[in-house]
Design an enzyme around this catalytic site. Structure first.
Site, PDB file in Angstrom:
ATOM      1  NE  ARG A  50       0.192   1.572   3.362  1.00 58.79           N
ATOM      2  CZ  ARG A  50       1.098   2.507   3.580  1.00 58.79           C
ATOM      3  NH1 ARG A  50       2.402   2.182   3.650  1.00 58.79           N
ATOM      4  NH2 ARG A  50       0.776   3.773   3.745  1.00 58.79           N
ATOM      5  N   GLY A  51       0.256   2.402  -0.137  1.00 57.62           N
ATOM      6  CA  GLY A  51       1.024   3.641  -0.306  1.00 57.62           C
ATOM      7  C   GLY A  51       1.162   3.896  -1.805  1.00 57.62           C
ATOM      8  CB  ALA A  52       0.358   6.869  -3.863  1.00 56.16           C
ATOM      9  CG  ASP A 243      -3.064   8.150  -1.565  1.00 59.51           C
ATOM     10  OD1 ASP A 243      -2.914   8.671  -0.436  1.00 59.51           O
ATOM     11  OD2 ASP A 243      -2.765   6.971  -1.817  1.00 59.51           O
ATOM     12  CG  ASN A 253      -2.141  11.809   2.316  1.00 60.07           C
ATOM     13  OD1 ASN A 253      -1.621  10.879   1.706  1.00 60.07           O
ATOM     14  ND2 ASN A 253      -1.791  12.082   3.566  1.00 60.07           N
TER      15      ASN A 253
HETATM   16  O1  MRU Z   1      -4.503   3.445   2.178  1.00 59.40           O
HETATM   17  P1  MRU Z   1      -3.021   3.597   2.081  1.00 59.40           P
HETATM   18  O2  MRU Z   1      -2.272   3.062   3.255  1.00 59.40           O
HETATM   19  O3  MRU Z   1      -2.491   3.070   0.763  1.00 59.40           O
HETATM   20  O4  MRU Z   1      -2.824   5.173   2.070  1.00 59.40           O
HETATM   21  C1  MRU Z   1      -1.526   5.696   2.000  1.00 59.40           C
HETATM   22  C2  MRU Z   1      -1.493   7.170   2.068  1.00 59.40           C
HETATM   23  O5  MRU Z   1      -2.489   7.840   2.185  1.00 59.40           O
HETATM   24  C3  MRU Z   1      -0.147   7.811   1.893  1.00 59.40           C
HETATM   25  O6  MRU Z   1      -0.051   8.990   2.638  1.00 59.40           O
HETATM   26  C4  MRU Z   1       0.063   8.139   0.407  1.00 59.40           C
HETATM   27  O7  MRU Z   1      -0.214   7.026  -0.383  1.00 59.40           O
HETATM   28  C5  MRU Z   1       1.432   8.616   0.143  1.00 59.40           C
HETATM   29  S1  MRU Z   1       2.620   7.335   0.268  1.00 59.40           S
HETATM   30  C6  MRU Z   1       4.127   7.962  -0.097  1.00 59.40           C
END
Ligand code: MRU
Length: 352
Positions: A50-52, A243, A253
Site C-alpha cells: 500500500r502507499g501510492a 495519493d 491523502n
Molecule cells: O490506504 P493507504 O495506506 O495506501 O494510504 C496511504 C497514504 O495515504 C499515503 O499517505 C500516500 O499514499 C502517500 S505514500 C508515499
C-alpha cells in the site's frame, strides 16, 4: 542512516516479486511471494502492499507477471490481452493515481516496443525495474528538497506526519518520511510526531515501525491529539504524502489529512505535501473530481477481534479526503518545493 536498516517493500528476486506483508507489521515481518498477476491484484486490493508510489511499482511488476503468462506470439493479440491485465490491476484501488500512471507507462512501453513478443516481455520487466529505481531516486530528491523548504528555526524541528508515507509506501525512502529522513540525517530533526491514523492505523503500525528501524525519535499520538499539540506549540511543521494531486494543487491523502491542514492553518504551522510528480493528475482541474475509495466498514467497527459498537449501526468509511490547495504551504516533488499554484508549470515535465 545505516543502509542495513533500509526497508524495501517490493523486491524483484529471481523470477518473482517478494512483498513485505504490511498487514502483519509490526508484530510479524512476513514476506509474500508473488508470481502471478492475479496474486498481485489481490495484494494491492488487500493492502499487503500500500502507499501510492509502492502501489505503482507493484502494479508495474503485476503487468509484467501478467504479460509473461500470455502464450500468444502474435503482437496484436498480445497487446489486447495486456489491456485486459491492465484493467484487472486498475480495478484494485481507485484513488492513488500512481497505480494508473505506472500501468499506462507499461502499456505505452509495450505499444512502442518493436520485435518479437518475447522481447516485448523482457522490455516490460526492465521498465518495471526502472520505475522502481526511479522512485527511489525521486524520493531521495524529495527528501532533500523538502529539508531545504522546512522552517529554518528552530535548529531542530518537530515534524508531524499522518498515515505512512515512508519507505514502506514507496520503493524505499519515502516522501513525507523521506523529508523526515533527510532532516534526521542532517541533524535537523528533534522528533517526528506520528498520528496513529484511524481506522487502519498506518501511523501506529507502519510509521512507528519504520522509524524504529533507524532510531528516528518518534512520538505516537492519536489523530484527535494533533490540534492540542499544535496549540501547545509542539509542532514546527506538518509533512504528509499524497495519493493524487489535482492540477490546482488540491490533494487527496489519507482520511484525516484535511482536518490536520485546517488545524495547522489555525495555528500558523506550515503544511507541506511531499509527493513524486507521478502523483499529480493534470487531467483533473480540482480535487472535487478525485475518486475517493470507500472501504469495508469492519475497519471502523472492529478492533482486532472485538466489535466496538452495537449491532444495527450505519457506517461511512472513506479512505481518503481532499485538502484544498489554499491550506498547503508548498508541494515538494523531485523538482523542488513550490506553491500549489505553480504546480501547472511541471505538467510538461510529466508528459516527457
Ligand atoms: O490506504 P493507504 O495506506 O495506501 O494510504 C496511504 C497514504 O495515504 C499515503 O499517505 C500516500 O499514499 C502517500 S505514500 C508515499
Amino acid at each position: 542512516m545505516n543502509p542495513t536498516h533500509q526497508v524495501f517493500p517490493v523486491v524483484w528476486q529471481d523470477d518473482h516479486v517478494m512483498l513485505i506483508d504490511q498487514n502483519q507489521l509490526p508484530n510479524e515481518f512476513d514476506l509474500v511471494q508473488i508470481s502471478r498477476c492475479d496474486d498481485m491484484a489481490i495484494a494491492i486490493k488487500t493492502m499487503i502492499v500500500r502507499g501510492a508510489p509502492a502501489i505503482g511499482v507493484a502494479a508495474a511488476y503485476g503487468m509484467y507477471l501478467g504479460a509473461r503468462e500470455i502464450t500468444t506470439h502474435e503482437r496484436d493479440a498480445f497487446l489486447s490481452q495486456l489491456e485486459a491485465i491492465a484493467d484487472q490491476l486498475r480495478a484494485t484501488r481507485p484513488t492513488a493515481v500512481n497505480l494508473f500512471w505506472a500501468i499506462e507507462r507499461m502499456l505505452k512501453t509495450a505499444r512502442q516496443t518493436l520485435g518479437p513478443v518475447s522481447y516485448m516481455k523482457q522490455v516490460l520487466l526492465e521498465t518495471a525495474q526502472a520505475i522502481q529505481q526511479e522512485d527511489l531516486a525521486t524520493c531521495r530528491a524529495i527528501g532533500d528538497h523538502g529539508l531545504a523548504a522546512l522552517p529554518k528555526q528552530p535548529a531542530q524541528l518537530r515534524l508531524l506526519t499522518h498515515c505512512n508515507a515512508g519507505a514502506l509506501a514507496t520503493a524505499g525512502y519515502g516522501t513525507a518520511l523521506g523529508v523526515v529522513r533527510s532532516a534526521w540525517r542532517e541533524g535537523r530533526l528533534e522528533r517526528v510526531y506520528a498520528d496513529e491514523t484511524r481506522p487502519r492505523l498506518q501511523g501506529a503500525k507502519l510509521t512507528a515501525w519504520e522509524c524504529a528501524q533507524e532510531g528516528i525519535p518518534l512520538t505516537l499520538i492519536t489523530d484527535s491529539m494533533a490540534a492540542h499539540c499544535m496549540q501547545r506549540g509542539m509542532i514546527d511543521a506538518v509533512v504528509v504524502g499524497a495519493d493524487r494531486i489535482a492540477a490546482n494543487g488540491d490533494t487527496a491523502n489519507k482520511i484525516g489529512t484535511y482536518s490536520l491542514a485546517l488545524v495547522a492553518r489555525a495555528h500558523n504551522v506550515p503544511f507541506f505535501v511531499a509527493a513524486p510528480l507521478s502523483t499529480v493528475d493534470f487531467h483533473l482541474a480540482d480535487g472535487s473530481q478525485i475518486p475517493i475509495e470507500e472501504r469495508d466498514p469492519a475497519e471502523i467497527f472492529r478492533i482486532g477481534d472485538t466489535e466496538i459498537c452495537p449491532p444495527g449501526i450505519q457506517f461511512y468509511n472513506p479512505a481518503f479526503d481532499v485538502t484544498p490547495a489554499e491550506l498547503i504551504t508548498a508541494i515538494i516533488t523531485e523538482h523542488g518545493a513550490m506553491s500549489p499554484a505553480s504546480l501547472a508549470t511541471l505538467s510538461e515535465k510529466q508528459a516527457r
